[in-house]
Design an enzyme around this catalytic site. Sequence first.
Site, PDB file in Angstrom:
ATOM      1  N   ASN A  38       0.856  -1.192   0.000  1.00 31.61           N
ATOM      2  CA  ASN A  38       0.000   0.000   0.000  1.00 31.61           C
ATOM      3  C   ASN A  38       0.885   1.232   0.000  1.00 31.61           C
ATOM      4  OD1 ASN A  38      -2.862   0.885   0.204  1.00 31.61           O
ATOM      5  ND2 ASN A  38      -2.128   1.941   2.022  1.00 31.61           N
ATOM      6  N   GLU A 171     -23.121  13.904   0.355  1.00 32.57           N
ATOM      7  CA  GLU A 171     -22.614  13.694   1.727  1.00 32.57           C
ATOM      8  C   GLU A 171     -21.677  14.841   2.128  1.00 32.57           C
ATOM      9  OE1 GLU A 171     -21.134   9.577   2.135  1.00 32.57           O
ATOM     10  OE2 GLU A 171     -22.996   9.247   3.217  1.00 32.57           O
ATOM     11  N   ASP A 298     -13.234  -1.130  -6.449  1.00 33.76           N
ATOM     12  CA  ASP A 298     -13.522  -0.143  -7.499  1.00 33.76           C
ATOM     13  C   ASP A 298     -12.823  -0.436  -8.824  1.00 33.76           C
ATOM     14  OD1 ASP A 298     -15.035   1.107  -5.595  1.00 33.76           O
ATOM     15  OD2 ASP A 298     -13.868   2.959  -5.520  1.00 33.76           O
TER      16      ASP A 298
HETATM   17  C1  LIG Z   1     -16.933  10.405   0.503  1.00 37.56           C
HETATM   18  C2  LIG Z   1     -17.282   9.003   0.069  1.00 37.56           C
HETATM   19  C3  LIG Z   1     -18.341   8.349   0.679  1.00 37.56           C
HETATM   20  C4  LIG Z   1     -18.646   7.035   0.316  1.00 37.56           C
HETATM   21  N1  LIG Z   1     -19.679   6.419   0.970  1.00 37.56           N
HETATM   22  C5  LIG Z   1     -19.944   5.114   0.718  1.00 37.56           C
HETATM   23  C6  LIG Z   1     -20.955   4.430   1.472  1.00 37.56           C
HETATM   24  O1  LIG Z   1     -21.631   5.014   2.332  1.00 37.56           O
HETATM   25  N2  LIG Z   1     -21.148   3.105   1.220  1.00 37.56           N
HETATM   26  C7  LIG Z   1     -20.410   2.420   0.299  1.00 37.56           C
HETATM   27  O2  LIG Z   1     -20.597   1.203   0.159  1.00 37.56           O
HETATM   28  N3  LIG Z   1     -19.458   3.042  -0.443  1.00 37.56           N
HETATM   29  C8  LIG Z   1     -19.207   4.377  -0.259  1.00 37.56           C
HETATM   30  N4  LIG Z   1     -18.215   5.025  -0.979  1.00 37.56           N
HETATM   31  C9  LIG Z   1     -17.473   4.271  -2.028  1.00 37.56           C
HETATM   32  C10 LIG Z   1     -16.349   3.452  -1.374  1.00 37.56           C
HETATM   33  O3  LIG Z   1     -15.569   4.250  -0.537  1.00 37.56           O
HETATM   34  C11 LIG Z   1     -15.470   2.766  -2.421  1.00 37.56           C
HETATM   35  O4  LIG Z   1     -16.292   2.046  -3.305  1.00 37.56           O
HETATM   36  C12 LIG Z   1     -14.480   1.824  -1.716  1.00 37.56           C
HETATM   37  O5  LIG Z   1     -13.556   2.581  -0.965  1.00 37.56           O
HETATM   38  C13 LIG Z   1     -13.733   0.930  -2.713  1.00 37.56           C
HETATM   39  O6  LIG Z   1     -12.884   0.076  -2.018  1.00 37.56           O
HETATM   40  P1  LIG Z   1     -11.502  -0.392  -2.672  1.00 37.56           P
HETATM   41  O7  LIG Z   1     -10.929  -1.419  -1.738  1.00 37.56           O
HETATM   42  O8  LIG Z   1     -11.705  -0.757  -4.088  1.00 37.56           O
HETATM   43  O9  LIG Z   1     -10.598   0.916  -2.698  1.00 37.56           O
HETATM   44  P2  LIG Z   1     -10.162   1.923  -1.559  1.00 37.56           P
HETATM   45  O10 LIG Z   1     -10.907   1.686  -0.295  1.00 37.56           O
HETATM   46  O11 LIG Z   1     -10.236   3.283  -2.150  1.00 37.56           O
HETATM   47  O12 LIG Z   1      -8.637   1.546  -1.297  1.00 37.56           O
HETATM   48  C14 LIG Z   1      -7.635   1.601  -2.273  1.00 37.56           C
HETATM   49  C15 LIG Z   1      -6.298   1.543  -1.563  1.00 37.56           C
HETATM   50  O13 LIG Z   1      -5.257   1.453  -2.541  1.00 37.56           O
HETATM   51  C16 LIG Z   1      -4.216   2.357  -2.222  1.00 37.56           C
HETATM   52  N5  LIG Z   1      -3.561   2.713  -3.477  1.00 37.56           N
HETATM   53  C17 LIG Z   1      -4.090   3.411  -4.513  1.00 37.56           C
HETATM   54  N6  LIG Z   1      -3.211   3.504  -5.526  1.00 37.56           N
HETATM   55  C18 LIG Z   1      -2.097   2.855  -5.114  1.00 37.56           C
HETATM   56  C19 LIG Z   1      -0.843   2.588  -5.713  1.00 37.56           C
HETATM   57  N7  LIG Z   1      -0.572   2.996  -6.955  1.00 37.56           N
HETATM   58  N8  LIG Z   1       0.063   1.891  -5.004  1.00 37.56           N
HETATM   59  C20 LIG Z   1      -0.203   1.457  -3.750  1.00 37.56           C
HETATM   60  N9  LIG Z   1      -1.374   1.665  -3.126  1.00 37.56           N
HETATM   61  C21 LIG Z   1      -2.313   2.358  -3.804  1.00 37.56           C
HETATM   62  C22 LIG Z   1      -4.931   3.522  -1.543  1.00 37.56           C
HETATM   63  O14 LIG Z   1      -4.039   4.266  -0.752  1.00 37.56           O
HETATM   64  C23 LIG Z   1      -5.988   2.780  -0.729  1.00 37.56           C
HETATM   65  O15 LIG Z   1      -5.485   2.403   0.525  1.00 37.56           O
HETATM   66  C24 LIG Z   1     -17.892   6.355  -0.667  1.00 37.56           C
HETATM   67  C25 LIG Z   1     -16.827   7.011  -1.302  1.00 37.56           C
HETATM   68  C26 LIG Z   1     -16.511   8.328  -0.938  1.00 37.56           C
HETATM   69  C27 LIG Z   1     -15.350   9.023  -1.602  1.00 37.56           C
END
Ligand SMILES: Cc1cc2nc3c(=O)[nH]c(=O)nc-3n(C[C@H](O)[C@H](O)[C@H](O)COP(=O)(O)OP(=O)(O)OC[C@H]3O[C@@H](n4cnc5c(N)ncnc54)[C@H](O)[C@@H]3O)c2cc1C
Length: 402
Positions: A38, A171, A298
């Site tokens: 990370n 939000e 995502d």
């Molecule tokens: C303000 C806000 C409110 C939200 N509210 C909701 C909600 O109420 N309910 C819901 O279900 N969803 C909600 N979402 C959507 C949700 O946050 C995302 O869908 C979720 O975080 C996706 O999870 P993920 O594990 O794919 O990525 P993330 O949780 O975004 O994690 C990605 C990780 O990868 C790391 N990373 C990125 N690029 C690199 C790289 N090149 N090298 C190393 N590490 C890297 C980042 O630092 C991070 O730690 C919300 C989003 C936002 C912005």
Amino acid sequence: MNKKPKIVILGAGYGGMMTASRLQKANAYQDADITLVNKHNYHYQTTWLHEPAAGTLHHDRTRMKIDKVIDTNKIQFIKDSVAEIKKDEKKVILEKGELDYDYLVIGLGSEPETFGIPGVKEHAFSIRSVNSVRLIREHIEYMFANYNKQEEKHDDLLTFVVAGAGFTGIEFVGELSERIPELCEEYDIAREKVKLYSVEAAPTALPGFDEELVEYAMNLLESRGVEFKINTPIKEVQDGAVLLADGEEIKSQTIVWTTGVRGNPVIEKSGFEAMRGRVKVEKDLRAPGYDDVFIIGDCALIINEEINRPYPPTAQIAIQQAYTCANNLKALLAGKTDMEEFKPDIKGTVASLGGKEAIGKVGDRKLYGNSASAVKKIIDNRYLFLLGGMPLVLKKGKLNIF
Ligand SMILES: Cc1cc2nc3c(=O)[nH]c(=O)nc-3n(C[C@H](O)[C@H](O)[C@H](O)COP(=O)(O)OP(=O)(O)OC[C@H]3O[C@@H](n4cnc5c(N)ncnc54)[C@H](O)[C@@H]3O)c2cc1C
């Protein structure tokens, strides 16, 4: 002695952290060398970021050190940025090194979608990480502090534009509309001097939400001084202004961009076939043609077959995918080839509106106000419980539920 297979997990967000945690709980580190990568040494809750962005919650409440949640004696942690995945060579290129893998999990999250609108990258803020929201909060406070310093008053300092009235935008607007009266008091500024716009290209705010809930949210936010511009695409963002398609120009020093996301750019850079940076994964969450690569959160695209459209990317889905992904990795380590299929179980959606207000739907039930806000906090705490049990809930949870 046979060497243990190497599992590399990229990204410690909802998907990556939960996959690592599930593998740790299943003692999978006894059968595989597991590495989590990370770019920061902490995990943050993306779904809470609108709060520190508006300044209603300290950013430290949204993050936790990775080694406080994952046992790094069992799962190796590397703090580095992923630059590219060489999928045919089974290698990950990091900023400061490279890693080989037998199985890869990509959970790198997303980046803001700009739709190619000029000036967004250069002049707009985004709610994306701890660093990005800390900047928004400090910038907003600086605007208030600066206003009274000027002989001639510049209204653009106190004009805030939030582009996109989807989930994240609403939000954030909700939180900011709660914070503005406090800032006005602190900086001796009359409330009516401050303008807060929510600009949306679609014909409604919160597209996809129940109409009654949308009406409740808009009425509440309007009563707090939010001005909606619905059905109003943004044509360009300039230094100090937003140009709307209808010809209007809003002068503002603070434009926060929340018009949706696309998958992490590493996906396209690594040559995966993708739609807006998201890979349409197989039912077992593997990348088409790459049986050793799982893509979750995502970065993954899955279709809701009932409406033949992609599910919106959410933490809810990322967490559920992590369970399936960890189960499939365990099966592969045990030499099995039968993979679990991912079936999303959408329990509902709740959007906070700041303070003790929220709207949402859980099952068939519509929720408003205080009760919706309580459910939102329970959802937030549930995730912490799944990740780190009661100790993590007590340390980082939202305990003032009502
Ligand atoms: C303000 C806000 C409110 C939200 N509210 C909701 C909600 O109420 N309910 C819901 O279900 N969803 C909600 N979402 C959507 C949700 O946050 C995302 O869908 C979720 O975080 C996706 O999870 P993920 O594990 O794919 O990525 P993330 O949780 O975004 O994690 C990605 C990780 O990868 C790391 N990373 C990125 N690029 C690199 C790289 N090149 N090298 C190393 N590490 C890297 C980042 O630092 C991070 O730690 C919300 C989003 C936002 C912005």
